[in-house]
Design an enzyme around this catalytic site. Sequence first.
Site, PDB file in Angstrom:
ATOM      1  N   HIS A  63      -0.162 -28.820 -62.517  1.00 30.50           N
ATOM      2  CA  HIS A  63      -0.420 -28.881 -63.957  1.00 30.50           C
ATOM      3  C   HIS A  63       0.633 -29.705 -64.687  1.00 30.50           C
ATOM      4  O   HIS A  63       0.323 -30.385 -65.665  1.00 30.50           O
ATOM      5  CB  HIS A  63      -0.523 -27.465 -64.537  1.00 30.50           C
ATOM      6  CG  HIS A  63      -1.810 -26.791 -64.167  1.00 30.50           C
ATOM      7  ND1 HIS A  63      -2.290 -25.692 -64.833  1.00 30.50           N
ATOM      8  CD2 HIS A  63      -2.729 -27.068 -63.213  1.00 30.50           C
ATOM      9  CE1 HIS A  63      -3.455 -25.323 -64.286  1.00 30.50           C
ATOM     10  NE2 HIS A  63      -3.722 -26.128 -63.301  1.00 30.50           N
ATOM     11  N   ASP A  71       7.349 -34.079 -65.175  1.00 35.79           N
ATOM     12  CA  ASP A  71       8.529 -34.156 -66.042  1.00 35.79           C
ATOM     13  C   ASP A  71       8.990 -32.775 -66.489  1.00 35.79           C
ATOM     14  O   ASP A  71       9.783 -32.654 -67.414  1.00 35.79           O
ATOM     15  CB  ASP A  71       8.228 -35.026 -67.274  1.00 35.79           C
ATOM     16  CG  ASP A  71       7.100 -34.444 -68.123  1.00 35.79           C
ATOM     17  OD1 ASP A  71       6.484 -33.427 -67.724  1.00 35.79           O
ATOM     18  OD2 ASP A  71       6.839 -35.002 -69.213  1.00 35.79           O
ATOM     19  N   SER A  73       7.549 -30.791 -68.218  1.00 37.77           N
ATOM     20  CA  SER A  73       7.142 -30.486 -69.598  1.00 37.77           C
ATOM     21  C   SER A  73       6.439 -29.133 -69.657  1.00 37.77           C
ATOM     22  O   SER A  73       6.518 -28.431 -70.668  1.00 37.77           O
ATOM     23  CB  SER A  73       6.221 -31.586 -70.140  1.00 37.77           C
ATOM     24  OG  SER A  73       5.087 -31.738 -69.310  1.00 37.77           O
ATOM     25  N   GLU A  85       3.039 -26.344 -73.540  1.00 37.49           N
ATOM     26  CA  GLU A  85       1.913 -26.479 -72.609  1.00 37.49           C
ATOM     27  C   GLU A  85       1.551 -25.128 -71.994  1.00 37.49           C
ATOM     28  O   GLU A  85       0.456 -24.960 -71.453  1.00 37.49           O
ATOM     29  CB  GLU A  85       2.249 -27.506 -71.512  1.00 37.49           C
ATOM     30  CG  GLU A  85       2.339 -28.919 -72.057  1.00 37.49           C
ATOM     31  CD  GLU A  85       2.824 -29.954 -71.050  1.00 37.49           C
ATOM     32  OE1 GLU A  85       2.657 -29.748 -69.833  1.00 37.49           O
ATOM     33  OE2 GLU A  85       3.379 -30.976 -71.492  1.00 37.49           O
ATOM     34  N   PRO A 160      -7.884 -30.441 -64.792  1.00 32.15           N
ATOM     35  CA  PRO A 160      -9.293 -30.227 -64.452  1.00 32.15           C
ATOM     36  C   PRO A 160      -9.731 -28.789 -64.693  1.00 32.15           C
ATOM     37  O   PRO A 160      -8.935 -27.860 -64.572  1.00 32.15           O
ATOM     38  CB  PRO A 160      -9.385 -30.578 -62.966  1.00 32.15           C
ATOM     39  CG  PRO A 160      -8.038 -30.919 -62.498  1.00 32.15           C
ATOM     40  CD  PRO A 160      -7.074 -30.827 -63.631  1.00 32.15           C
ATOM     41  N   HIS A 190      -6.297 -24.696 -52.749  1.00 29.05           N
ATOM     42  CA  HIS A 190      -7.024 -23.449 -53.001  1.00 29.05           C
ATOM     43  C   HIS A 190      -7.234 -22.631 -51.724  1.00 29.05           C
ATOM     44  O   HIS A 190      -8.048 -21.726 -51.698  1.00 29.05           O
ATOM     45  CB  HIS A 190      -8.359 -23.744 -53.702  1.00 29.05           C
ATOM     46  CG  HIS A 190      -8.193 -24.234 -55.113  1.00 29.05           C
ATOM     47  ND1 HIS A 190      -9.212 -24.797 -55.840  1.00 29.05           N
ATOM     48  CD2 HIS A 190      -7.110 -24.250 -55.934  1.00 29.05           C
ATOM     49  CE1 HIS A 190      -8.767 -25.134 -57.045  1.00 29.05           C
ATOM     50  NE2 HIS A 190      -7.489 -24.816 -57.123  1.00 29.05           N
ATOM     51  N   THR A 191      -6.498 -22.929 -50.693  1.00 34.83           N
ATOM     52  CA  THR A 191      -6.471 -22.086 -49.500  1.00 34.83           C
ATOM     53  C   THR A 191      -5.509 -20.918 -49.691  1.00 34.83           C
ATOM     54  O   THR A 191      -5.437 -20.017 -48.856  1.00 34.83           O
ATOM     55  CB  THR A 191      -6.084 -22.910 -48.244  1.00 34.83           C
ATOM     56  OG1 THR A 191      -6.207 -22.096 -47.083  1.00 34.83           O
ATOM     57  CG2 THR A 191      -4.656 -23.428 -48.310  1.00 34.83           C
ATOM     58  N   THR A 246      -8.243 -16.146 -45.222  1.00 36.98           N
ATOM     59  CA  THR A 246      -6.794 -16.156 -44.954  1.00 36.98           C
ATOM     60  C   THR A 246      -6.079 -16.446 -46.276  1.00 36.98           C
ATOM     61  O   THR A 246      -5.563 -17.544 -46.497  1.00 36.98           O
ATOM     62  CB  THR A 246      -6.426 -17.220 -43.896  1.00 36.98           C
ATOM     63  OG1 THR A 246      -6.947 -18.491 -44.329  1.00 36.98           O
ATOM     64  CG2 THR A 246      -7.014 -16.892 -42.527  1.00 36.98           C
ATOM     65  N   ASP A 251      -3.679 -22.960 -44.589  1.00 36.22           N
ATOM     66  CA  ASP A 251      -4.415 -23.516 -43.455  1.00 36.22           C
ATOM     67  C   ASP A 251      -5.633 -24.283 -43.978  1.00 36.22           C
ATOM     68  O   ASP A 251      -5.744 -24.532 -45.174  1.00 36.22           O
ATOM     69  CB  ASP A 251      -4.836 -22.370 -42.517  1.00 36.22           C
ATOM     70  CG  ASP A 251      -5.632 -21.292 -43.253  1.00 36.22           C
ATOM     71  OD1 ASP A 251      -6.067 -21.534 -44.405  1.00 36.22           O
ATOM     72  OD2 ASP A 251      -5.825 -20.198 -42.683  1.00 36.22           O
TER      73      ASP A 251
END
Length: 323
Positions: A63, A71, A73, A85, A160, A190-191, A246, A251
């Site tokens: 992010h 940076d 931020s 933020e 996103p 996202h594992t 998992t 992985d």
Amino acid sequence: MHFPTISLVFCLFVFQPFVYGQLDYKFYDTTCPNLTKIVRFGVWSAMANDTRMAASLLRLHFHDCISNGCDASVLLDETSSFRSEKDALPNLNSARGFELIESIKANVEKVCPKTVSCVDILTLAVRDAVLLTGGRYWNVALGRRDGLTANITAANTMTPSPFESLDDIIAKFTAKGLDIKDVVALSGAHTIGFVQCFAFKFRLFNFSGTGSFDPSLDASFASSLQTQCPNQDASDTTLVPLDAVTTTKFDNMFFRNLVNNSGVLGSDQALMSDNRTSAMVINYSKYPFWFAKDFSDSMVKLSNVGVITGQNGQVRDKCNLVN
Ligand code: HEM
Ligand SMILES: *[C@@H]1O[C@H](CO)[C@@H](O)[C@H](O)[C@H]1NC(C)=O
Ligand SMILES: *[C@@H]1O[C@H](CO)[C@@H](O)[C@H](O)[C@H]1NC(C)=O
Ligand SMILES: *[C@@H]1O[C@H](CO)[C@@H](O)[C@H](O)[C@H]1NC(C)=O
Ligand SMILES: *[C@@H]1O[C@H](CO)[C@@H](O)[C@H](O)[C@H]1NC(C)=O
Ligand SMILES: *[C@@H]1O[C@H](CO)[C@@H](O)[C@H](O)[C@H]1NC(C)=O
Ligand SMILES: *[C@@H]1O[C@H](CO)[C@@H](O)[C@H](O)[C@H]1NC(C)=O
Ligand SMILES: *[C@@H]1O[C@H](CO)[C@@H](O)[C@H](O)[C@H]1NC(C)=O
């Protein structure tokens, strides 16, 4: 002038602008030789108490980098001149790891005061978090400087969202010099980690007015998610693992899940139904080595997006405040 002298002068003029301000693997080798040990110990200690911390650091770094460059931020608190933020929609009640970075920074300051930027600490911490959850090691070039301001608009518009199309997500990556391969490989983050029910609930009940769940969800996995997110309130903040198989291991199971129609986020499952990305998903689902390799390569690219170097920016004393 003597020819070698001319060449030397030529080299200084021509190459200095390119070398100046570049990142360097040895950047803190003399000024803070124990930096990597301090960071790794900090991440390791935090993970001993909270295994999710690895995921939270990884997301925090993403992010930070995707909104207005790496940076730090994202670590800044609100001031009279800018909004934080932390209050942007993708981060509010969801971004974690701020206290850990602050505490590692404080430990670094004790040994090497006013030397190491917060953004470099976060970047190193993320490399270690992935390593400590079973992922592959990569070298981190250092020398990033901390930004002087935060930009909540950038955080809101550039991060996103799980509700947007793959085209829109790809556009957000390419705007930062990342390509489709980076989108697929980095989505493999996202594992590990968790997601609140509200981010995918629209897939579970009456998807697009069909009266049923999203057809790109495996039926038994859909019913498991329905059980975990029974609350019909669309603001359900219950946490569900992004990788149910998992959850805490770095992985390639995220990709195996997608092949099995068991992606939790609609935006992740979309990688499997687009012919620009599905072959890579299948590749990573079969070959853990290629995922590990491409993920680390893409992380290096992500960590270099829009970095501030040289005399620009600053080395913050504390990560939540500009000096
Ligand atoms: C491709 C577009 C992406 C979308 C739409 C997206 C969306 C999300 C959402 C909605 C969550 C759950 C947040 C919550 O419910 O609090 C999440 C979690 C997470 N994301 Fe992403 N993400 C994307 C890419 C990435 C990338 C590139 C990385 C890192 C390289 C990443 C790392 C993570 C991690 C590790 C978590 C779990 C965090 C935790 O448990 O604290 N994501 N993401
Ligand atoms: C680095 O840490 C080691 C112990 O791990 C210590 O002996 C050494 O003095 C430290 N060096 C510096 C420069 O702080
Ligand atoms: C341990 O982790 C929990 C969250 O799981 C957190 O609330 C707590 O502050 C952590 N304790 C320490 C000592 O870091
Ligand atoms: C903040 O980010 C937005 C969106 O990227 C951009 O249009 C705007 O110029 C930025 N503001 C500042 C002060 O940099
Ligand atoms: C599903 O959504 C459609 C369109 O919004 C609506 O007409 C229908 O009544 C809904 N079905 C259920 C079971 O809620
Ligand atoms: C796919 O899901 C089924 C259960 O729905 C499971 O038995 C199978 O092992 C999964 N396959 C992979 C490759 O994970
Ligand atoms: C991908 O699909 C689009 C439309 O669905 C098609 O126009 C395109 O030729 C396909 N590309 C490849 C490489 O298969
Ligand atoms: C799998 O991905 C790797 C790395 O991106 C690539 O070198 C390899 O050719 C791919 N293999 C297949 C069968 O697509």
